[in-house]
Motif scaffolding. Structure first.
Motif, PDB file in Angstrom:
ATOM      1  N   LEU A 144       7.737  10.099  -1.856  1.00 55.60           N
ATOM      2  CA  LEU A 144       8.745   9.082  -2.115  1.00 55.60           C
ATOM      3  C   LEU A 144      10.138   9.700  -2.132  1.00 55.60           C
ATOM      4  N   VAL A 187      10.129   6.741   2.157  1.00 58.62           N
ATOM      5  CA  VAL A 187       9.175   7.850   2.203  1.00 58.62           C
ATOM      6  C   VAL A 187       9.699   8.904   3.172  1.00 58.62           C
ATOM      7  N   TYR A 228       3.437  13.147   2.717  1.00 55.43           N
ATOM      8  CA  TYR A 228       4.336  12.022   2.505  1.00 55.43           C
ATOM      9  C   TYR A 228       4.770  12.048   1.049  1.00 55.43           C
ATOM     10  N   GLU A 280       8.891   5.079   6.070  1.00 51.40           N
ATOM     11  CA  GLU A 280       9.746   6.197   6.479  1.00 51.40           C
ATOM     12  C   GLU A 280      11.005   5.666   7.158  1.00 51.40           C
ATOM     13  N   LEU A 320       1.708   7.134  -4.125  1.00 49.05           N
ATOM     14  CA  LEU A 320       2.675   8.236  -4.054  1.00 49.05           C
ATOM     15  C   LEU A 320       3.435   8.405  -5.367  1.00 49.05           C
TER      16      LEU A 320
END
Length: 150
Positions: A109, A93, A107, A88, A45
């Motif tokens: 960061l 995230v 998704y 999450e 990510l």
């Protein structure tokens, strides 16, 4: 008794965290972030590493589940899902659902995740850069151990 602001209470609590103490909640966080899948999801990510059609070292960007799955070779669907959910939950995230047909889920960061991603990128790069040396040491150790057993 003087009242304190939420910011002051957080600062006081932060000063009390000591991962060397058995009951410290930071141990749970250390356990979570030391997982290899967490490190690889954060790296992916964060734009770390080459992707088809992209330069390495790109800035962090949102990715769909299927992109993450392809990028992180060997991760099972169950493990990737669990890792994303835990990240999450911890605020590393964000998960965004776009009402399309089919539904698009991405998704990305958060600022907190970006701060950890920099640390994890360094660990990943260290591991990649020192793997040959570690393998040499492992082989020497294994030879010494097998010789001692004879």
């Amino acid at each position: 008794m003087p009242t304190s602001t939420a910011s002051q209470r957080r600062a006081e609590a932060k000063a009390e965290y000591d991962a060397f103490l058995a009951e410290c909640p930071s141990r749970q966080l250390l356990e979570r972030i030391s997982d290899k899948w967490v490190a690889l999801v954060l790296a992916a990510l964060g734009g770390d590493g080459p992707r088809p059609g992209a330069a390495s070292g790109d800035e962090p960007r949102p990715m769909r589940y299927s992109e993450l799955s392809r990028r992180i070779s060997g991760v099972s669907q169950k493990m990737l899902t669990q890792t994303l959910r835990s990240l999450e939950r911890d605020g590393m995230v964000t998960r965004t659902v776009t009402p399309t047909v089919p539904v698009t889920v991405t998704y990305e960061l958060t600022d907190l995740g970006c701060s950890l991603q920099g640390v994890m990128r360094g660990i990943k790069e260290w591991a990649e850069g020192h793997m040959a040396e570690v393998l040499t040491h492992r082989n020497g150790y294994d030879r010494r151990q097998s010789g001692a057993a004879d």
